[in-house]
Design an enzyme around this catalytic site. Structure first.
Site, mmCIF file in Angstrom:
data_model
loop_
_atom_site.group_PDB
_atom_site.id
_atom_site.type_symbol
_atom_site.label_atom_id
_atom_site.label_comp_id
_atom_site.label_asym_id
_atom_site.label_seq_id
_atom_site.Cartn_x
_atom_site.Cartn_y
_atom_site.Cartn_z
ATOM 1 N N SER A 174 0.797 -1.223 0.000
ATOM 2 C CA SER A 174 0.000 0.000 0.000
ATOM 3 C C SER A 174 0.834 1.281 0.000
ATOM 4 O O SER A 174 0.372 2.306 -0.475
ATOM 5 C CB SER A 174 -0.980 -0.002 1.171
ATOM 6 O OG SER A 174 -0.322 -0.309 2.376
ATOM 7 N N HIS A 202 -5.307 -3.296 -2.852
ATOM 8 C CA HIS A 202 -5.013 -2.297 -3.892
ATOM 9 C C HIS A 202 -4.929 -2.887 -5.294
ATOM 10 O O HIS A 202 -4.766 -2.148 -6.258
ATOM 11 C CB HIS A 202 -3.703 -1.568 -3.560
ATOM 12 C CG HIS A 202 -3.794 -0.778 -2.298
ATOM 13 N ND1 HIS A 202 -4.317 0.497 -2.247
ATOM 14 C CD2 HIS A 202 -3.474 -1.099 -1.029
ATOM 15 C CE1 HIS A 202 -4.292 0.928 -1.005
ATOM 16 N NE2 HIS A 202 -3.781 -0.024 -0.240
ATOM 17 N N LYS A 233 -11.601 0.801 -1.979
ATOM 18 C CA LYS A 233 -10.568 1.395 -2.821
ATOM 19 C C LYS A 233 -11.078 1.474 -4.260
ATOM 20 O O LYS A 233 -11.952 2.279 -4.522
ATOM 21 C CB LYS A 233 -9.272 0.629 -2.612
ATOM 22 C CG LYS A 233 -8.689 1.113 -1.274
ATOM 23 C CD LYS A 233 -7.800 0.220 -0.534
ATOM 24 C CE LYS A 233 -7.472 0.898 0.806
ATOM 25 N NZ LYS A 233 -7.040 -0.028 1.826
HETATM 26 C C1 LIG Z 1 -6.852 -0.188 3.148
HETATM 27 C C2 LIG Z 1 -6.273 -1.510 3.454
HETATM 28 C C3 LIG Z 1 -6.887 -2.368 4.369
HETATM 29 C C4 LIG Z 1 -8.044 -1.938 5.210
HETATM 30 O O1 LIG Z 1 -9.212 -1.896 4.499
HETATM 31 P P1 LIG Z 1 -10.429 -1.018 5.036
HETATM 32 O O2 LIG Z 1 -11.606 -1.539 4.338
HETATM 33 O O3 LIG Z 1 -10.107 0.376 4.710
HETATM 34 O O4 LIG Z 1 -10.491 -1.241 6.521
HETATM 35 C C5 LIG Z 1 -6.368 -3.633 4.518
HETATM 36 N N1 LIG Z 1 -5.281 -4.024 3.838
HETATM 37 C C6 LIG Z 1 -4.636 -3.205 2.970
HETATM 38 C C7 LIG Z 1 -3.427 -3.702 2.245
HETATM 39 C C8 LIG Z 1 -5.108 -1.930 2.770
HETATM 40 O O5 LIG Z 1 -4.470 -1.111 1.943
#
Ligand SMILES: *Cc1c(COP(=O)(O)O)cnc(C)c1O
Length: 391
Positions: A174, A202, A233
């Site tokens: 990320s 992602h 996302k």
């Molecule tokens: C954003 C993210 C999460 C968390 O997801 P949310 O739905 O925002 O709680 C988990 N793992 C990764 C790699 C992320 O980038």
């Protein structure tokens, strides 16, 4: 003067954080402020799509605004069931289980799969929710060097042969934007009789032939038995899912406490996510547009001599080093109405503070030009400060 012990304690922690230059602040965005967003994770430009808002409103009118109860009590509706089916289909898995957030999906999965005899192996740069999930699980957890399969195999070989082993990695990292070697991880896991869990937060919606992510249909359930995807996302809504075989999903429904003891996702959110999946399938040009923006950004940023990384995903970090430098660049961009992520420790290791620039299919060519001009301005400001400092 405060005398109460707790207040003093909190004040001391705050002072320490400020002194380190690591104080974090939220900024409230006015809904009409015309700012350029190069900080979010809305890679396909779906978060603001009126079709999703309409689907959400329709879902809320039909089922109510709230989830009402947990999925096991009376919160599980046909719209959730339909979404789980679609997510399983997209990722080429027998089944998927919806969670309210990705953070909870990771916590719940690790907690439910691990028992005291389990051994966890995590990439050093894994997302915080995976690291926190390891803590919650109570299982011993080792971290291997980022992307280093040799290091992983060394740790796997040292673990007790009889211990159930789980290898855990982000799909797309990320804060770095690089993609894990899924085949390599799967082969290493298989050699040591371990399961592999990939968090493709992602990659989903962006990578893969159909936006099915860096795992998806290219790596089946035998290679990656535990696949996590998030919906907040590229898909533009909220929530997450774990996809795998029936045994895995049944186990999570029984034992994942962050699944069992929380209110079901609002049904309107599930309805909006179904609309997002329709758009993902019907409008592949969004992914093509994103790919061309990434290529163009990389070419032009390289031309400016900016410190690009090897990332070919919409996450394009510029690693600037120390946190004050990152804050200065972010402030200059901010003054031009441009939002980028200013990422410092503890999110990334000390000395690797960075601007986290993210691209979206919703960006216009003009937006990209404004970003590049802003970055060139940051370079020019540094150069003139350096010239002044030289006697
Ligand atoms: C954003 C993210 C999460 C968390 O997801 P949310 O739905 O925002 O709680 C988990 N793992 C990764 C790699 C992320 O980038």
């Amino acid at each position: 003067m405060t005398t109460d012990r707790w207040t003093q304690r909190l004040a001391a922690r705050a002072a320490e954080r400020r002194a380190q230059g690591l104080w974090r602040q939220r900024r409230t965005l006015a809904s009409r402020a015309p700012r350029l967003d190069f900080a979010g994770n809305d890679y396909l430009g779906l978060a603001g799509d009126p079709r999703l808002a309409e689907a959400m409103a329709r879902g809320a009118r039909r089922f109510g605004a709230g989830g009402r109860a947990s999925h096991l009590v009376c919160g599980h509706r046909d719209v959730h069931e339909a979404l789980e089916g679609r997510l399983a289909e997209l990722t080429g898995r027998p089944r998927a289980l919806l969670f309210s957030t990705g953070y909870m999906a990771n916590l719940g999965t690790l907690q439910a799969l691990c028992e005291p005899d389990t051994r966890l192996f995590q990439d050093r740069l894994n997302h915080a929710s995976l690291l926190d999930g390891a803590t919650l699980s109570g299982a011993p957890s080792r971290r291997f060097h980022h992307g280093d399969l040799g290091d992983l195999e060394r740790l796997l070989a040292r673990a007790p042969a009889a211990a159930p082993k789980l290898v855990v990695s982000d799909g797309v990292f990320s804060m770095d934007g690089d993609v894990a070697d899924i085949s390599g991880l799967a082969a290493a896991a298989l050699r040591h009789d371990a399961w592999l869990m990939i968090d493709d937060a992602h990659g989903l919606g962006v990578l893969g032939e159909r936006g099915d992510g860096c795992v998806g249909r290219a790596h089946g359930v035998e290679e990656v038995p535990v696949l996590v995807g998030t919906l907040g996302k590229a898909l533009g809504t909220a929530g997450a899912f774990v996809a795998g075989n029936h045994k895995l999903v049944d186990h999570l429904i029984q034992f994942a406490r962050p699944y069992v003891y929380t209110t079901a996702q609002p049904p309107g959110v599930a309805a909006a996510t179904l609309a997002a999946l329709d758009i993902l399938a019907a409008e592949p040009e969004r992914r093509a547009r994103l790919a061309s923006l990434i290529a163009r950004f990389r070419t032009e940023a390289a031309g400016l001599g900016l410190p690009l990384t090897e990332s070919h995903t919409p996450i394009q970090p510029l690693v600037l080093g120390e946190s004050p430098r990152v804050m200065a660049w972010a402030a200059r961009l901010d003054a031009r109405g441009i939002d980028v992520g200013a990422i410092r420790e503890p999110t990334v290791p000390r000395g690797q503070a960075r601007l986290r620039i993210t691209l979206s299919a919703a960006h216009a060519d003009d937006d990209l030009e404004r970003l590049l001009a802003g970055l060139a301005d940051c370079q020019a400001a540094e150069a003139s400060a350096a010239a002044e400092a030289t006697p």
